[in-house]
Write an enzyme that holds these catalytic residues in place. Structure first.
Site, mmCIF file in Angstrom:
data_model
loop_
_atom_site.group_PDB
_atom_site.id
_atom_site.type_symbol
_atom_site.label_atom_id
_atom_site.label_comp_id
_atom_site.label_asym_id
_atom_site.label_seq_id
_atom_site.Cartn_x
_atom_site.Cartn_y
_atom_site.Cartn_z
ATOM 1 N N ARG A 1 -53.384 -9.662 18.331
ATOM 2 C CA ARG A 1 -52.102 -9.895 18.382
ATOM 3 C C ARG A 1 -52.191 -11.622 18.214
ATOM 4 O O ARG A 1 -53.009 -12.404 17.713
ATOM 5 C CB ARG A 1 -51.018 -9.391 19.313
ATOM 6 C CG ARG A 1 -52.108 -10.118 20.743
ATOM 7 C CD ARG A 1 -50.610 -10.085 21.793
ATOM 8 N NE ARG A 1 -50.171 -11.152 21.422
ATOM 9 C CZ ARG A 1 -49.981 -12.662 21.395
ATOM 10 N NH1 ARG A 1 -51.780 -13.068 21.916
ATOM 11 N NH2 ARG A 1 -49.378 -13.821 20.959
ATOM 12 N N GLY A 2 -50.699 -12.017 17.665
ATOM 13 C CA GLY A 2 -50.977 -13.076 17.527
ATOM 14 C C GLY A 2 -50.573 -13.375 16.087
ATOM 15 O O GLY A 2 -51.462 -12.691 15.201
ATOM 16 N N ALA A 3 -49.526 -13.455 15.068
ATOM 17 C CA ALA A 3 -49.364 -13.337 14.076
ATOM 18 C C ALA A 3 -50.521 -14.113 12.645
ATOM 19 O O ALA A 3 -51.042 -13.722 11.917
ATOM 20 C CB ALA A 3 -48.147 -14.544 13.281
ATOM 21 N N CYS B 1 -44.310 -17.330 24.813
ATOM 22 C CA CYS B 1 -44.995 -16.239 23.947
ATOM 23 C C CYS B 1 -46.438 -16.927 24.362
ATOM 24 O O CYS B 1 -46.716 -17.777 25.282
ATOM 25 C CB CYS B 1 -44.683 -15.410 23.333
ATOM 26 S SG CYS B 1 -45.350 -14.134 22.434
ATOM 27 N N ASP C 1 -43.335 -16.180 13.774
ATOM 28 C CA ASP C 1 -44.423 -14.400 13.242
ATOM 29 C C ASP C 1 -43.843 -14.528 11.614
ATOM 30 O O ASP C 1 -44.264 -13.909 10.697
ATOM 31 C CB ASP C 1 -43.237 -13.433 13.766
ATOM 32 C CG ASP C 1 -44.356 -13.313 15.650
ATOM 33 O OD1 ASP C 1 -43.861 -13.832 16.085
ATOM 34 O OD2 ASP C 1 -45.770 -12.730 15.029
ATOM 35 N N ASN D 1 -39.518 -15.646 15.355
ATOM 36 C CA ASN D 1 -40.766 -15.429 16.519
ATOM 37 C C ASN D 1 -40.408 -14.435 17.734
ATOM 38 O O ASN D 1 -39.515 -13.487 17.660
ATOM 39 C CB ASN D 1 -40.576 -17.092 17.532
ATOM 40 C CG ASN D 1 -41.725 -16.888 17.638
ATOM 41 O OD1 ASN D 1 -43.381 -16.514 17.418
ATOM 42 N ND2 ASN D 1 -41.859 -17.796 19.224
ATOM 43 N N LYS E 1 -46.693 -17.898 6.994
ATOM 44 C CA LYS E 1 -46.206 -17.462 7.866
ATOM 45 C C LYS E 1 -44.449 -17.301 6.679
ATOM 46 O O LYS E 1 -43.321 -16.661 7.296
ATOM 47 C CB LYS E 1 -45.950 -17.917 9.055
ATOM 48 C CG LYS E 1 -47.688 -17.015 9.807
ATOM 49 C CD LYS E 1 -46.942 -17.686 11.400
ATOM 50 C CE LYS E 1 -48.562 -17.489 12.195
ATOM 51 N NZ LYS E 1 -48.917 -18.802 12.597
HETATM 52 P P1 RI2 Z 1 -50.148 -17.709 16.077
HETATM 53 C C1 RI2 Z 1 -46.457 -13.409 18.869
HETATM 54 O O1 RI2 Z 1 -45.927 -12.468 17.906
HETATM 55 C C2 RI2 Z 1 -46.362 -14.624 19.130
HETATM 56 O O2 RI2 Z 1 -44.653 -14.321 18.578
HETATM 57 C C3 RI2 Z 1 -45.728 -15.834 18.548
HETATM 58 O O3 RI2 Z 1 -45.369 -16.542 18.933
HETATM 59 C C4 RI2 Z 1 -47.253 -15.426 17.211
HETATM 60 O O4 RI2 Z 1 -47.626 -14.167 17.528
HETATM 61 C C5 RI2 Z 1 -47.566 -16.877 16.152
HETATM 62 O O5 RI2 Z 1 -48.660 -16.420 16.662
HETATM 63 P P2 RI2 Z 1 -46.968 -11.346 19.409
HETATM 64 O O6 RI2 Z 1 -48.206 -11.205 18.341
HETATM 65 O O7 RI2 Z 1 -50.115 -17.213 14.758
HETATM 66 O O8 RI2 Z 1 -47.318 -11.789 20.751
HETATM 67 O O9 RI2 Z 1 -49.703 -18.839 16.398
HETATM 68 O O10 RI2 Z 1 -45.750 -10.154 18.703
HETATM 69 O O11 RI2 Z 1 -51.466 -16.973 17.282
#
Ligand code: RI2
Length: 309
Positions: free
Chosen positions: A17-19, A127, A198, A208, A234
């Site tokens: 996870r993480g965008a 988050c 996101d 986000n 993004k």
């Molecule tokens: P990075 C996450 O979503 C959070 O919303 C976080 O702010 C965003 O992705 C960006 O993350 P989720 O995957 O790309 O937990 O900065 O639903 O790591």
């Protein structure tokens, strides 16, 4: 290397996870497709298109995922007339370069953004964003003695990942329940809010993790800077033609487990929208910009080729 199906499943169940991460692992799995058996280039391009479509359907909100896939597919389609081995060489190196650019982007943001952080700052985050944590660690490594306040981030508690990572790095962290944001901002005298993204729309609105918009409202009320750290991957090119970024609606079980509430609707949105007017700065690999600058970056970076898809 994960296959497209493994990548799809791991993104869907949020094992990955993480965008930014979901964009990079998707690009990596397409690298595997480029190297897979195929009759000819046409057949390989068809396989890539099919795989790309599947990957894009794994999660709907983070725009980095379709942007990464569309970039790779446009590269493949542009080179579809090449002989298969030439095609493989060209597209693989394009994908590797793309991945390298994303890794450079996050490092550049950490470097630029850490300059906005002052010694002694108390920073609240929500988050778990790799971009944010890298920036905080960079600031710390450069001698900024900061403290970080993290929300739990219900229902999946990604805030736990953030506090663990930061405190392992030596940064003093405080964990709060999501609804203690306003209280903590006031009582702990938070100086800055720093969140990831996101997606960012052409108007500079931020999509986000759900709860971000409430935090922005509190920050505005208390006159605290609200800063977004995001790679330009993004930014949503399709928002230029009015496309609305879909907010992922997740399983109610994440909220209530197996408990039953007869006749009750359980709403579990994964994300929310923070209006651009609550955002003071957006830190990207190109530098610090106001939300109003998103349009120019989108136009410069993506041109119009991705937009009409
Ligand atoms: P990075 C996450 O979503 C959070 O919303 C976080 O702010 C965003 O992705 C960006 O993350 P989720 O995957 O790309 O937990 O900065 O639903 O790591």
């Amino acid at each position: 290397m994960l296959t497209v199906n493994q990548t799809f499943r791991k993104i869907r169940n949020m094992e990955i996870r993480g965008a930014l991460d979901i964009a990079i692992v998707s690009a990596n799995s397409l690298l595997g497709v480029v190297d897979s058996d195929a009759r000819d280039t046409k057949n390989l391009v068809a396989k890539l298109n099919f795989s790309g479509k599947r990957l894009k359907s794994a999660r709907p909100t983070a725009v980095s995922l379709p942007n990464a896939v569309d970039y790779i597919l446009s590269l493949a389609n542009k080179n579809r007339n090449l002989e298969i081995n030439e095609f493989r060489k060209k597209v693989s190196s394009g994908i590797k370069k793309f991945i390298e650019e994303q890794n450079n982007a996050i490092e550049r943001i950490a470097e630029i953004g850490s300059r906005l952080i002052e010694n002694g700052d108390i920073i609240l985050t929500h988050c778990n964003s790799d971009t944010v944590t890298m920036m905080l660690k960079h600031a710390w490594d450069n001698g900024k003695r900061i403290k970080v306040v993290c929300t739990e981030t219900r229902p999946r508690y990604q805030g736990y990942i953030t506090v663990r990572e930061l405190s392992k790095h030596g940064i003093p962290t405080t964990l709060i329940i999501d609804s203690a944001v306003h209280y903590a901002m006031r009582e702990l005298k938070v100086d800055k809010v720093l969140v990831g993204a996101d997606a960012v729309s052409v108007s500079g609105d931020l999509i986000n993790k759900v709860g971000t918009s409430q935090i922005a409202l509190c920050a505005k009320e208390l006159d605290i800077d609200f800063i977004v750290a995001t790679e330009s991957i993004k930014f949503s090119p399709r928002s230029i033609i009015g496309a609305v970024i879909e907010i992922e609606e997740r399983n109610p079980r994440e909220v209530v487990g197996s408990k039953k509430f007869r006749g009750v609707t359980i709403l579990n949105p994964g994300f929310d929208v923070t209006d651009a007017r609550y955002i003071d700065m957006i830190v990207t690999e190109y530098g610090v910009m106001p939300p109003q600058a998103v349009y120019s970056v989108l136009k410069e970076k993506f041109g119009w080729e991705l937009v009409e898809k």
